[in-house]
Design an enzyme around this catalytic site. Structure first.
Site, PDB file in Angstrom:
ATOM      1  N   ASP A   4      37.804  43.617  35.127  1.00 51.56           N
ATOM      2  CA  ASP A   4      38.607  43.700  36.348  1.00 51.56           C
ATOM      3  C   ASP A   4      37.640  43.561  37.519  1.00 51.56           C
ATOM      4  OD1 ASP A   4      40.761  44.081  38.073  1.00 51.56           O
ATOM      5  OD2 ASP A   4      40.516  46.260  38.066  1.00 51.56           O
ATOM      6  N   GLU A  64      42.314  38.810  34.818  1.00 50.24           N
ATOM      7  CA  GLU A  64      43.617  38.554  35.427  1.00 50.24           C
ATOM      8  C   GLU A  64      43.534  37.241  36.182  1.00 50.24           C
ATOM      9  OE1 GLU A  64      44.822  41.689  38.035  1.00 50.24           O
ATOM     10  OE2 GLU A  64      45.545  42.941  36.401  1.00 50.24           O
ATOM     11  N   ASP A 138      39.941  50.692  37.724  1.00 50.02           N
ATOM     12  CA  ASP A 138      39.339  49.398  37.401  1.00 50.02           C
ATOM     13  C   ASP A 138      38.967  49.345  35.916  1.00 50.02           C
ATOM     14  OD1 ASP A 138      39.177  48.226  40.168  1.00 50.02           O
ATOM     15  OD2 ASP A 138      38.041  50.072  40.461  1.00 50.02           O
TER      16      ASP A 138
END
Length: 167
Positions: A4, A64, A138
């Protein structure tokens, strides 16, 4: 391994997946110095990710997909620097890079594509059978990426095992 990316804090999560059972290997944050110049902060991030990739040798790295809202363009641009470093380090190690939308990851982990960070963290703890109080959102988001990929990867039927013609 899920990553992340962020310029202030990059979360990472490494799991081992066996069928639908997931075991924690490592999780945490990389925190470049907030007062450092951009290039210095990116270098710290690159060195740390390079060390983690060499140490854990993941089968894949999951990020992501990049997205932004009109109100947060600057935030997306800043995050893109860290994301680029994650992509670079992954490529340098010859590891496949997989990307999923945030909603798809949340749907896979919690059953709701609009789940909150708290809900994702709770479900990650359930999937792993543990929760470390030191994990940031995170780190739990990175673990969610890794778990979601393991779930989606297991759901894919290889073409070699399919009967009949390929559509």
């Amino acid at each position: 391994m899920g990553i992340d990316p962020g310029l202030n804090r990059t979360g990472f999560g490494v799991i081992e997946a066996q069928d639908q059972h997931y075991a924690l290997v490592a999780a945490g944050d990389i925190r470049p110095p907030a007062s450092g110049a951009l290039a210095q902060r990116l270098d710290v991030l690159h060195q740390a990710l390079t060390k983690l990739l060499a140490q854990h040798r993941p089968e894949a790295v999951v990020l992501e997909m990049l997205y932004t809202h009109q109100q947060h363009v600057t935030t997306a641009a800043i995050m893109a620097h860290a994301r680029g470093i994650a992509c670079l380090a992954t490529e340098q190690h010859g590891i496949p890079l997989i990307e999923y939308s945030p909603n798809r990851v949340k749907q896979s982990i919690t059953g709701h594509g609009t789940a909150s960070k708290e809900q994702v963290a709770r479900m990650v703890a359930q999937w792993l059978g543990q929760r470390d109080a030191s994990w940031s959102f995170d780190a739990t988001d990175a673990l969610a990426l890794a778990i979601a990929h393991a779930q989606m990867d297991a759901a894919v039927t290889p073409l070699s095992t399919m009967s009949g013609e390929i559509p």
